[in-house]
Scaffold this motif. Structure first.
Motif, PDB file in Angstrom:
ATOM      1  N   GLY A 289       0.781  -1.223   0.000  1.00 29.29           N
ATOM      2  CA  GLY A 289       0.000   0.000   0.000  1.00 29.29           C
ATOM      3  C   GLY A 289       0.814   1.274   0.000  1.00 29.29           C
ATOM      4  O   GLY A 289       0.241   2.372   0.035  1.00 29.29           O
ATOM      5  N   LYS A 290       2.132   1.168  -0.060  1.00 30.56           N
ATOM      6  CA  LYS A 290       3.003   2.344  -0.007  1.00 30.56           C
ATOM      7  C   LYS A 290       3.685   2.551  -1.356  1.00 30.56           C
ATOM      8  O   LYS A 290       4.236   1.610  -1.938  1.00 30.56           O
ATOM      9  CB  LYS A 290       4.062   2.181   1.091  1.00 30.56           C
ATOM     10  N   VAL A 291       3.662   3.790  -1.848  1.00 33.39           N
ATOM     11  CA  VAL A 291       4.314   4.109  -3.101  1.00 33.39           C
ATOM     12  C   VAL A 291       5.817   4.113  -2.881  1.00 33.39           C
ATOM     13  O   VAL A 291       6.339   4.783  -1.993  1.00 33.39           O
ATOM     14  CB  VAL A 291       3.859   5.482  -3.633  1.00 33.39           C
ATOM     15  N   ARG A 292       6.516   3.370  -3.712  1.00 33.06           N
ATOM     16  CA  ARG A 292       7.970   3.263  -3.603  1.00 33.06           C
ATOM     17  C   ARG A 292       8.630   4.366  -4.429  1.00 33.06           C
ATOM     18  O   ARG A 292       8.023   4.971  -5.318  1.00 33.06           O
ATOM     19  CB  ARG A 292       8.424   1.889  -4.092  1.00 33.06           C
ATOM     20  N   PRO A 293       9.924   4.657  -4.180  1.00 33.53           N
ATOM     21  CA  PRO A 293      10.620   5.721  -4.924  1.00 33.53           C
ATOM     22  C   PRO A 293      10.673   5.446  -6.422  1.00 33.53           C
ATOM     23  O   PRO A 293      10.592   4.298  -6.862  1.00 33.53           O
ATOM     24  CB  PRO A 293      12.032   5.689  -4.316  1.00 33.53           C
ATOM     25  N   PHE A 294      10.813   6.512  -7.186  1.00 33.28           N
ATOM     26  CA  PHE A 294      10.890   6.380  -8.636  1.00 33.28           C
ATOM     27  C   PHE A 294      12.049   5.486  -9.054  1.00 33.28           C
ATOM     28  O   PHE A 294      11.988   4.803 -10.077  1.00 33.28           O
ATOM     29  CB  PHE A 294      11.033   7.752  -9.297  1.00 33.28           C
ATOM     30  N   SER A 295      13.131   5.477  -8.275  1.00 28.85           N
ATOM     31  CA  SER A 295      14.285   4.635  -8.603  1.00 28.85           C
ATOM     32  C   SER A 295      13.889   3.161  -8.645  1.00 28.85           C
ATOM     33  O   SER A 295      14.481   2.377  -9.395  1.00 28.85           O
ATOM     34  CB  SER A 295      15.410   4.848  -7.585  1.00 28.85           C
ATOM     35  N   ASP A 296      12.889   2.756  -7.860  1.00 28.39           N
ATOM     36  CA  ASP A 296      12.413   1.375  -7.921  1.00 28.39           C
ATOM     37  C   ASP A 296      11.682   1.114  -9.231  1.00 28.39           C
ATOM     38  O   ASP A 296      11.813   0.040  -9.828  1.00 28.39           O
ATOM     39  CB  ASP A 296      11.487   1.085  -6.736  1.00 28.39           C
ATOM     40  N   LEU A 297      10.898   2.089  -9.680  1.00 29.84           N
ATOM     41  CA  LEU A 297      10.217   1.938 -10.966  1.00 29.84           C
ATOM     42  C   LEU A 297      11.223   1.878 -12.108  1.00 29.84           C
ATOM     43  O   LEU A 297      11.033   1.134 -13.086  1.00 29.84           O
ATOM     44  CB  LEU A 297       9.233   3.095 -11.178  1.00 29.84           C
ATOM     45  N   GLN A 298      12.299   2.645 -11.999  1.00 30.40           N
ATOM     46  CA  GLN A 298      13.317   2.647 -13.052  1.00 30.40           C
ATOM     47  C   GLN A 298      13.891   1.262 -13.299  1.00 30.40           C
ATOM     48  O   GLN A 298      14.312   0.947 -14.407  1.00 30.40           O
ATOM     49  CB  GLN A 298      14.446   3.616 -12.695  1.00 30.40           C
ATOM     50  N   LYS A 299      13.924   0.434 -12.288  1.00 30.63           N
ATOM     51  CA  LYS A 299      14.464  -0.916 -12.438  1.00 30.63           C
ATOM     52  C   LYS A 299      13.620  -1.761 -13.379  1.00 30.63           C
ATOM     53  O   LYS A 299      14.079  -2.797 -13.875  1.00 30.63           O
ATOM     54  CB  LYS A 299      14.571  -1.596 -11.064  1.00 30.63           C
ATOM     55  N   ARG A 300      12.389  -1.321 -13.613  1.00 28.49           N
ATOM     56  CA  ARG A 300      11.502  -2.080 -14.499  1.00 28.49           C
ATOM     57  C   ARG A 300      11.289  -1.404 -15.850  1.00 28.49           C
ATOM     58  O   ARG A 300      10.671  -2.002 -16.743  1.00 28.49           O
ATOM     59  CB  ARG A 300      10.149  -2.303 -13.817  1.00 28.49           C
ATOM     60  N   LEU A 301      11.776  -0.180 -16.001  1.00 27.27           N
ATOM     61  CA  LEU A 301      11.585   0.532 -17.258  1.00 27.27           C
ATOM     62  C   LEU A 301      12.629   0.118 -18.289  1.00 27.27           C
ATOM     63  O   LEU A 301      13.711  -0.354 -17.951  1.00 27.27           O
ATOM     64  CB  LEU A 301      11.659   2.041 -17.020  1.00 27.27           C
ATOM     65  N   ASN A 302      12.294   0.325 -19.565  1.00 28.83           N
ATOM     66  CA  ASN A 302      13.197   0.070 -20.686  1.00 28.83           C
ATOM     67  C   ASN A 302      13.644  -1.387 -20.749  1.00 28.83           C
ATOM     68  O   ASN A 302      14.778  -1.698 -21.122  1.00 28.83           O
ATOM     69  CB  ASN A 302      14.413   0.990 -20.623  1.00 28.83           C
ATOM     70  N   ARG A 303      12.761  -2.291 -20.355  1.00 24.13           N
ATOM     71  CA  ARG A 303      13.016  -3.727 -20.459  1.00 24.13           C
ATOM     72  C   ARG A 303      11.973  -4.343 -21.386  1.00 24.13           C
ATOM     73  O   ARG A 303      10.821  -3.938 -21.403  1.00 24.13           O
ATOM     74  CB  ARG A 303      12.929  -4.410 -19.089  1.00 24.13           C
ATOM     75  N   LYS A 304      12.412  -5.344 -22.145  1.00 21.90           N
ATOM     76  CA  LYS A 304      11.477  -6.014 -23.042  1.00 21.90           C
ATOM     77  C   LYS A 304      10.565  -6.959 -22.273  1.00 21.90           C
ATOM     78  O   LYS A 304       9.400  -7.156 -22.645  1.00 21.90           O
ATOM     79  CB  LYS A 304      12.245  -6.772 -24.124  1.00 21.90           C
ATOM     80  N   THR A 305      11.095  -7.570 -21.213  1.00 22.62           N
ATOM     81  CA  THR A 305      10.301  -8.471 -20.391  1.00 22.62           C
ATOM     82  C   THR A 305      10.668  -8.256 -18.929  1.00 22.62           C
ATOM     83  O   THR A 305      11.639  -7.560 -18.620  1.00 22.62           O
ATOM     84  CB  THR A 305      10.560  -9.951 -20.760  1.00 22.62           C
ATOM     85  N   ALA A 306       9.909  -8.871 -18.042  1.00 21.45           N
ATOM     86  CA  ALA A 306      10.183  -8.772 -16.600  1.00 21.45           C
ATOM     87  C   ALA A 306      10.183 -10.176 -16.007  1.00 21.45           C
ATOM     88  O   ALA A 306       9.211 -10.922 -16.167  1.00 21.45           O
ATOM     89  CB  ALA A 306       9.136  -7.899 -15.914  1.00 21.45           C
ATOM     90  N   GLY A 307      11.270 -10.517 -15.327  1.00 25.32           N
ATOM     91  CA  GLY A 307      11.384 -11.829 -14.722  1.00 25.32           C
ATOM     92  C   GLY A 307      10.661 -11.912 -13.384  1.00 25.32           C
ATOM     93  O   GLY A 307      10.213 -10.899 -12.834  1.00 25.32           O
ATOM     94  N   PRO A 308      10.554 -13.125 -12.816  1.00 27.07           N
ATOM     95  CA  PRO A 308       9.835 -13.320 -11.545  1.00 27.07           C
ATOM     96  C   PRO A 308      10.372 -12.470 -10.405  1.00 27.07           C
ATOM     97  O   PRO A 308       9.605 -11.971  -9.584  1.00 27.07           O
ATOM     98  CB  PRO A 308      10.029 -14.813 -11.271  1.00 27.07           C
TER      99      PRO A 308
END
Length: 550
Positions: A289-308
């Motif tokens: 329920g807590k919004v995490r820092p943008f740096s956490d979102l960056q770890k998922r950006l610009n990727r073709k897929t996302a692993g487990p």
């Protein structure tokens, strides 16, 4: 191919947007199908060749030029395609050169698309032998996908729309149901046929954008009561669309604000799209329920897929702003006030809290709104307050229209943070900046084992004028103390160094950086030629800005 190479060459040298658009319009008008369609695909990022990679191009030039000379040339030029194009040797035999001819753009696309991995080197070598320097550069830009000529996908679509009487939004409405070479699209915009029949149940809808609020002007002229006030979240703007085909097949897509389909990178979001609707919102990482820092979102950006592991450690969510369509009904023409009521009912009916409603700010007057902008922690819990980057102001009576219409939406971002940092490293830019050192790594002071030392805290490559760029470039060249490939280390001690005033939107902890911090949207605010390097800021100044989180 000759016309396409001339187009890229002129686009790369033209700084004006309208002039670029005029070049594109002329090219699309004068170039027949299917060449112009494949050019449009290249300009919009829709053209790729799986066997033509930079490593292959390096191997080809290594067979024809001294590797050391190539390395020196690449370091000076700063662009792989341009370096190879300039160094590629012409065939020595005159009769052999006469037999070569420039291939058509369609020929290149067709042959590269069907060629096997072992066939591609021979094809590229033959084409490079038959082209001039500009043609070789354009070919290499085409096959690697990195055009870098200052043309966005939207600008290219706008030029297509100008072939007739359509708006760019009309093109974007059907874009994701089309494929290169877009012959049906060109026939439509030129009035030779009706709209392309895409039958896409989950198309991208052109987004509505906001103007920056002019505090001195707008707050005096605009009645606060006319505007809905929302929090502006520090994520990325997305559009989630879902529907069903006539054959009963579910289609679910997640788009970026520019219309790029990013569904494969966020399967956890796509799984939630069990409705028949299109929503506009902010993509965030939310845990417990807590919004995490943008740096956490960056770890998922610009990727073709996302692993487990990514899906587990950085769960994505959408905080919804608007409802554009619902069960086949287009709601964009309704006033925002009506769309908001429908949105509240829609979100209330969803089964998963990972798609939730962005709360409104109870606006009273501009003074009250300004106080909320300055201190969101007075209205939200601590984690959410740290994820707010300002306010959005939307007229209650505004429809949802594409582009950036005047007077309907405003964004009022919080003032950026400013620090004084010291230039440590510089790297050559790309395109028209390839002759200048324009990418800058900067640092601040901290107490080290041997006394005061600089530690890198960020990198920026914009915010300065062309004249300032020339001055920084001159400083880099005159004060280089080390070279690491295309990167130069410059003098940065307590006595000599260039101080940069850096503006940035936020700061997060980072285990990847030596300093332990990561900046959000850093840019050069001004050059502090007047300030001694030793008087730049310390790391403690930045650490005091870090979110108070575990």
């Amino acid at each position: 191919m000759h016309a396409f190479s001339q187009l890229l060459d002129r686009l790369s040298l033209e700084p004006r947007r309208l002039a670029k658009e005029a070049l594109l319009v002329r090219y699309f008008r004068e170039t027949p199908d299917p060449d112009r369609g494949y050019a449009l695909a290249a300009l919009t990022g829709g053209q790729s060749f799986k066997h033509a990679k930079p490593a292959l191009l390096r191997a080809l030039i290594a067979e024809r030029a001294d590797p050391h000379l190539f390395a020196l040339s690449y370091d000076f030029v700063g662009d792989l395609s341009e370096t190879i194009a300039l160094m590629w040797p012409r065939p020595e035999a005159p009769e052999e050169a006469e037999m070569l001819s420039a291939p058509a753009l369609t020929e290149i696309v067709d042959q590269l698309g069907s060629a096997g991995k072992t066939e591609v080197p021979g094809l590229l070598s033959a084409w490079l032998d038959g082209l001039d320097e500009t043609g070789r550069w354009a070919l290499l830009k085409l096959v690697t996908g990195g055009l870098r000529v200052g043309v966005s996908a939207r600008l290219a679509k706008s030029a297509v729309a100008r072939l007739g009487t359509l708006e760019v939004a009309d093109v974007e409405e059907v874009w994701h149901g089309l494929k290169a070479p877009y012959e049906a699209l060109f026939a439509w915009v030129e009035g030779r046929a009706g709209p392309p029949e895409t039958q896409d149940p989950a198309p991208f809808r052109p987004v509505m954008l906001a103007h920056p609020l002019d505090e001195d002007k707008d707050l005096q002229q605009l009645p606060a009561a006319d505007f809905a006030v929302e929090w502006k979240w520090d994520g990325i703007r997305v559009q989630a669309a879902a529907g069903r085909t006539e054959q009963g097949q579910d289609v679910r897509r997640l788009y970026s604000r520019t219309g790029e389909d990013i569904s494969k990178a966020f399967p956890d979001i796509v799984d939630l799209l069990t409705f028949d609707a299109c929503i506009d919102g902010e993509l965030l990482v939310v845990s417990d329920g807590k919004v995490r820092p943008f740096s956490d979102l960056q770890k998922r950006l610009n990727r073709k897929t996302a692993g487990p592991k990514l899906l587990r450690d950085y769960p994505a969510a959408i905080r919804v702003y608007d409802l554009l369509t619902h069960e086949g009904e287009d709601l964009r023409g309704l006033p925002f006030q009506e769309r908001r009521k429908k949105l509240e009912a829609f979100v209330a009916g969803l089964a998963d809290s990972r798609i939730d409603l962005s709360p409104m700010v109870a606006a009273k007057d501009w003074e009250w709104i300004a106080a909320a902008r300055a201190n969101p922690q007075n209205h939200l819990d601590k984690d959410d307050a740290e994820a707010v980057e300002g306010l959005m102001l939307k007229r209650w009576d505004a429809p949802y229209v594409n582009g950036r219409p005047k007077g309907l939406w405003f964004k009022w971002k919080r003032d950026p943070h400013l620090i004084d940092a010291v230039l440590m490293y510089a790297q050559r830019g790309h395109g028209k900046r390839s002759s200048f050192y324009s990418d800058y790594t900067f640092g601040v002071w901290r107490d080290g084992a041997e006394g005061l030392e600089l530690v890198p805290v960020g990198k920026a490559y914009f915010g300065f004028t062309d004249e300032e760029l020339r001055k920084i470039d001159r400083f880099v060249r005159n004060n280089t103390i080390n070279r690491f490939g295309p990167v130069r280390e410059v003098t940065h001690d307590q006595d000599v160094g260039l101080v940069l005033e850096v503006a940035f939107e936020g700061l997060n902890r980072s285990g990847r950086h030596k300093s332990g911090v990561a900046m959000r949207f850093p840019r050069i605010s001004r050059l502090r030629w007047d300030k001694p390097a030793v008087e730049a800021d310390r790391l403690e100044t930045l650490e005091a800005l870090l979110p108070d989180r575990e």
